[in-house]
Scaffold this motif. Structure first.
Motif, PDB file in Angstrom:
ATOM      1  N   MET A 164       0.881  -1.090  -0.101  1.00 57.49           N
ATOM      2  CA  MET A 164      -0.180   0.050  -0.002  1.00 57.49           C
ATOM      3  C   MET A 164       0.729   1.121  -0.134  1.00 57.49           C
ATOM      4  O   MET A 164       2.121   1.308  -0.012  1.00 57.49           O
ATOM      5  N   GLU A 165       0.077   2.271  -0.252  1.00 59.45           N
ATOM      6  CA  GLU A 165       0.892   3.576  -0.119  1.00 59.45           C
ATOM      7  C   GLU A 165       0.498   4.486   1.192  1.00 59.45           C
ATOM      8  O   GLU A 165      -0.594   4.300   1.745  1.00 59.45           O
ATOM      9  N   ALA A 166       1.194   5.290   1.781  1.00 58.21           N
ATOM     10  CA  ALA A 166       0.535   6.029   2.604  1.00 58.21           C
ATOM     11  C   ALA A 166       1.369   7.405   2.831  1.00 58.21           C
ATOM     12  O   ALA A 166       2.778   7.666   2.441  1.00 58.21           O
ATOM     13  N   LYS A 167       0.465   8.612   3.088  1.00 62.17           N
ATOM     14  CA  LYS A 167       1.055   9.852   2.998  1.00 62.17           C
ATOM     15  C   LYS A 167       1.393  10.373   4.583  1.00 62.17           C
ATOM     16  O   LYS A 167       0.945   9.685   5.471  1.00 62.17           O
ATOM     17  N   VAL A 168       2.421  11.119   4.437  1.00 56.75           N
ATOM     18  CA  VAL A 168       2.747  11.828   5.807  1.00 56.75           C
ATOM     19  C   VAL A 168       1.586  13.049   5.981  1.00 56.75           C
ATOM     20  O   VAL A 168       1.445  13.785   5.391  1.00 56.75           O
ATOM     21  N   VAL A 169       1.164  13.072   7.339  1.00 55.64           N
ATOM     22  CA  VAL A 169       0.289  14.238   7.669  1.00 55.64           C
ATOM     23  C   VAL A 169       0.709  14.940   8.932  1.00 55.64           C
ATOM     24  O   VAL A 169       1.579  14.424   9.818  1.00 55.64           O
ATOM     25  N   VAL A 170       0.303  15.944   9.066  1.00 57.77           N
ATOM     26  CA  VAL A 170       0.914  16.862  10.309  1.00 57.77           C
ATOM     27  C   VAL A 170      -0.502  16.633  11.204  1.00 57.77           C
ATOM     28  O   VAL A 170      -1.756  16.541  10.930  1.00 57.77           O
ATOM     29  N   THR A 171       0.007  16.150  12.396  1.00 59.79           N
ATOM     30  CA  THR A 171      -0.996  15.917  13.557  1.00 59.79           C
ATOM     31  C   THR A 171      -0.915  17.067  14.362  1.00 59.79           C
ATOM     32  O   THR A 171       0.182  17.420  15.091  1.00 59.79           O
ATOM     33  N   VAL A 172      -2.222  17.581  14.773  1.00 61.26           N
ATOM     34  CA  VAL A 172      -2.459  18.862  15.868  1.00 61.26           C
ATOM     35  C   VAL A 172      -3.344  18.451  16.611  1.00 61.26           C
ATOM     36  O   VAL A 172      -4.089  17.428  16.542  1.00 61.26           O
ATOM     37  N   GLY A 173      -3.158  19.289  18.172  1.00 59.39           N
ATOM     38  CA  GLY A 173      -4.500  19.006  18.956  1.00 59.39           C
ATOM     39  C   GLY A 173      -5.614  19.747  18.369  1.00 59.39           C
ATOM     40  O   GLY A 173      -5.545  20.786  17.643  1.00 59.39           O
ATOM     41  N   THR A 239       2.920  17.005  15.715  1.00 60.73           N
ATOM     42  CA  THR A 239       3.989  15.984  15.278  1.00 60.73           C
ATOM     43  C   THR A 239       3.679  15.491  13.653  1.00 60.73           C
ATOM     44  O   THR A 239       2.614  16.045  13.236  1.00 60.73           O
ATOM     45  N   LEU A 240       4.453  14.705  13.180  1.00 65.84           N
ATOM     46  CA  LEU A 240       4.148  14.235  11.904  1.00 65.84           C
ATOM     47  C   LEU A 240       3.734  12.686  11.799  1.00 65.84           C
ATOM     48  O   LEU A 240       4.415  11.963  12.746  1.00 65.84           O
ATOM     49  N   SER A 241       2.794  12.199  11.279  1.00 62.15           N
ATOM     50  CA  SER A 241       2.283  10.801  11.409  1.00 62.15           C
ATOM     51  C   SER A 241       2.132  10.534   9.906  1.00 62.15           C
ATOM     52  O   SER A 241       1.983  11.129   9.024  1.00 62.15           O
ATOM     53  N   TYR A 242       1.985   9.072  10.053  1.00 61.94           N
ATOM     54  CA  TYR A 242       1.582   8.462   8.710  1.00 61.94           C
ATOM     55  C   TYR A 242       0.135   8.300   8.825  1.00 61.94           C
ATOM     56  O   TYR A 242      -0.393   8.002  10.015  1.00 61.94           O
ATOM     57  N   LEU A 253     -10.435   9.474  16.488  1.00 61.11           N
ATOM     58  CA  LEU A 253     -12.089   9.410  16.231  1.00 61.11           C
ATOM     59  C   LEU A 253     -12.735  10.149  17.270  1.00 61.11           C
ATOM     60  O   LEU A 253     -13.697  10.555  16.997  1.00 61.11           O
ATOM     61  N   SER A 254     -12.037  10.535  18.456  1.00 66.46           N
ATOM     62  CA  SER A 254     -12.726  11.446  19.314  1.00 66.46           C
ATOM     63  C   SER A 254     -12.443  13.064  18.999  1.00 66.46           C
ATOM     64  O   SER A 254     -13.041  13.931  19.547  1.00 66.46           O
ATOM     65  N   GLY A 255     -11.471  13.194  17.879  1.00 65.61           N
ATOM     66  CA  GLY A 255     -11.355  14.628  17.723  1.00 65.61           C
ATOM     67  C   GLY A 255     -10.275  15.385  18.528  1.00 65.61           C
ATOM     68  O   GLY A 255      -9.809  16.379  18.264  1.00 65.61           O
ATOM     69  N   GLU A 256      -9.705  14.621  19.304  1.00 70.33           N
ATOM     70  CA  GLU A 256      -8.545  15.171  20.254  1.00 70.33           C
ATOM     71  C   GLU A 256      -7.279  15.345  19.328  1.00 70.33           C
ATOM     72  O   GLU A 256      -6.737  16.390  19.763  1.00 70.33           O
ATOM     73  N   LEU A 257      -7.144  14.649  18.420  1.00 71.78           N
ATOM     74  CA  LEU A 257      -6.060  14.864  17.549  1.00 71.78           C
ATOM     75  C   LEU A 257      -6.710  14.930  15.914  1.00 71.78           C
ATOM     76  O   LEU A 257      -7.896  14.410  15.622  1.00 71.78           O
ATOM     77  N   VAL A 258      -6.145  15.884  15.349  1.00 74.92           N
ATOM     78  CA  VAL A 258      -6.620  16.338  13.775  1.00 74.92           C
ATOM     79  C   VAL A 258      -5.403  16.271  12.897  1.00 74.92           C
ATOM     80  O   VAL A 258      -4.444  16.938  13.172  1.00 74.92           O
ATOM     81  N   PRO A 259      -5.606  15.470  11.820  1.00 74.32           N
ATOM     82  CA  PRO A 259      -4.618  15.312  10.842  1.00 74.32           C
ATOM     83  C   PRO A 259      -4.958  16.272   9.960  1.00 74.32           C
ATOM     84  O   PRO A 259      -6.111  16.396   9.384  1.00 74.32           O
ATOM     85  N   ILE A 260      -3.772  16.661   9.368  1.00 71.84           N
ATOM     86  CA  ILE A 260      -3.781  17.757   8.316  1.00 71.84           C
ATOM     87  C   ILE A 260      -2.817  17.370   7.267  1.00 71.84           C
ATOM     88  O   ILE A 260      -1.535  17.097   7.457  1.00 71.84           O
ATOM     89  N   PRO A 261      -3.037  17.355   5.954  1.00 74.89           N
ATOM     90  CA  PRO A 261      -2.206  17.087   5.042  1.00 74.89           C
ATOM     91  C   PRO A 261      -1.151  17.951   4.767  1.00 74.89           C
ATOM     92  O   PRO A 261      -1.300  19.230   5.104  1.00 74.89           O
ATOM     93  N   LEU A 262       0.114  17.344   4.584  1.00 78.85           N
ATOM     94  CA  LEU A 262       1.296  18.342   4.464  1.00 78.85           C
ATOM     95  C   LEU A 262       1.577  18.516   2.998  1.00 78.85           C
ATOM     96  O   LEU A 262       1.583  17.433   2.287  1.00 78.85           O
ATOM     97  N   LEU A 269       4.956  11.019   0.256  1.00 80.04           N
ATOM     98  CA  LEU A 269       4.464   9.706   0.308  1.00 80.04           C
ATOM     99  C   LEU A 269       5.336   8.623   0.078  1.00 80.04           C
ATOM    100  O   LEU A 269       6.490   8.702  -0.224  1.00 80.04           O
ATOM    101  N   MET A 270       5.095   7.453   0.949  1.00 76.44           N
ATOM    102  CA  MET A 270       5.922   6.146   0.755  1.00 76.44           C
ATOM    103  C   MET A 270       5.035   5.125   0.469  1.00 76.44           C
ATOM    104  O   MET A 270       3.660   4.911   0.731  1.00 76.44           O
ATOM    105  N   GLU A 271       5.592   4.185   0.039  1.00 77.90           N
ATOM    106  CA  GLU A 271       5.074   2.747  -0.325  1.00 77.90           C
ATOM    107  C   GLU A 271       5.603   1.786   0.723  1.00 77.90           C
ATOM    108  O   GLU A 271       6.907   1.575   1.297  1.00 77.90           O
ATOM    109  N   LEU A 272       4.865   1.032   1.225  1.00 78.52           N
ATOM    110  CA  LEU A 272       5.006   0.074   2.179  1.00 78.52           C
ATOM    111  C   LEU A 272       4.501  -1.430   1.562  1.00 78.52           C
ATOM    112  O   LEU A 272       3.696  -1.454   0.782  1.00 78.52           O
ATOM    113  N   GLY A 273       5.607  -2.247   1.868  1.00 76.21           N
ATOM    114  CA  GLY A 273       5.522  -3.615   1.680  1.00 76.21           C
ATOM    115  C   GLY A 273       6.326  -4.405   2.617  1.00 76.21           C
ATOM    116  O   GLY A 273       6.691  -4.327   3.546  1.00 76.21           O
ATOM    117  N   TYR A 274       6.633  -5.705   1.780  1.00 76.94           N
ATOM    118  CA  TYR A 274       7.098  -6.789   2.540  1.00 76.94           C
ATOM    119  C   TYR A 274       8.352  -7.243   1.623  1.00 76.94           C
ATOM    120  O   TYR A 274       8.471  -7.037   0.390  1.00 76.94           O
TER     121      TYR A 274
END
Length: 302
Positions: A164-173, A239-242, A253-262, A269-274
């Motif tokens: 799969m692919e995953a983007k890096v997002v900025v996570t804020v309160g 912080t930065l999160s995947y 889910l509770s809204g305590e943390l909010v993801p925002i696209p970077l 963008l990164m590709e994840l695999g095995y």
């Protein structure tokens, strides 16, 4: 000629050392040396030569070692065929994973696997991508989960498969002044205090970021993801999160943390695999675990 001799020459070829092969196979160095010498006499050729680089296969030896791999592969196919009829599975699965997959994809995939095969013992390590590739080549693990390298090393020995692919997002309160933004640029991070996961992938990411945009105000680095989430939720840093796993994380889910696209950062963008070894037995346990990986990562794509 016997199976043990073929195992010995394969392991010595992989490690370039009789002593290392001895430790790995739990056979005395003298026993391995005698077995190889006996095989060389039987075949009438020299399989290895000593050099400052170690115990190196000769040109004739390389051909013999390749055929040894083929023989061992056929033997494993026979075992696979027998397992298919007996419905048995190996008792141990050895894994390594990079931080991003260790914290998100791996737990749910393992839960699926253990539900189906509760008797299989699972051994897991968290490591960097280069370490994982090395461990696969040395047969220390059965499969490694990692960020896919831009160029696949040792293509003749390793099989890389993208999941799969995953983007890096900025996570804020939720109370952060940034919480209402639709996106954030790298330049906007310059005025923020950040916390980061203390793992090799994030360090590589930060090095890339620092090289292009300059140093950031880093409050601390930690291996404790719970501490990172609480620090951000309390408004002390961002912080930065995947993006993977966000839709099932209680904080998001509770809204305590909010993801925002970077945006406007080439490394977003990164590709994840095995990765697995083409030369090692593709066991039923590994095949079944990969099925669980594919099932779970498919749910994350939508």
């Amino acid at each position: 000629m016997n199976i043990e001799q073929l195992e010995y020459i394969i392991k010595v070829a992989e490690t370039r050392s009789i002593s290392t092969a001895s430790e790995s196979l739990h056979i005395s160095q003298a026993g391995i040396s005698m077995a190889i010498t006996s095989l060389e006499k039987e075949l009438g050729i020299k399989i290895f030569k000593r050099s400052r680089l170690g115990t190196i296969p000769t040109e004739e030896g390389m051909d013999i070692i390749q055929k040894a791999y083929e023989v061992m592969s056929k033997l494993e196919e026979m075992k696979d065929s027998a397992q298919a009829h007996s419905d048995t599975i190996e008792k141990e699965l050895r894994l390594s994973s990079t931080q991003g997959l260790f914290l998100t994809v791996l737990p749910k995939s393992l839960a699926l696997f253990k539900k189906k095969y509760p008797e299989v013992r699972i051994v897991i390590d968290e490591k960097g991508g280069k370490e994982i590739i090395h461990d696969v080549l040395q047969n220390k693990i059965d499969i490694g989960l990692l960020n896919m390298p831009k160029e696949n090393p040792k293509e003749d020995e390793l099989e890389f498969c993208k999941l799969m692919e995953a983007k890096v997002v900025v996570t804020v309160g939720r109370n952060s002044p940034l919480a209402g933004k639709k996106s954030i640029t790298p330049q906007e991070l310059q005025d923020q205090t950040l916390v980061f996961y203390n793992g090799p992938n994030m360090k590589a990411y930060l090095d890339d970021f620092f090289a292009k945009y300059g140093e950031l105000d880093v409050l601390f680095l930690t291996n404790n993801t719970e501490v990172i989430k609480k620090t951000v939720a309390e408004g002390l840093a961002i912080t930065l999160s995947y993006e993977i796993g966000i839709n099932s994380d209680p904080y998001y889910l509770s809204g305590e943390l909010v993801p925002i696209p970077l945006t406007n950062f080439h490394h977003d963008l990164m590709e994840l695999g095995y990765v697995r070894s083409k030369k090692q037995h593709f066991s039923k346990a590994v095949k079944e675990f990969i099925k669980c990986l594919e099932v779970y990562t498919t749910t994350l794509k939508y």
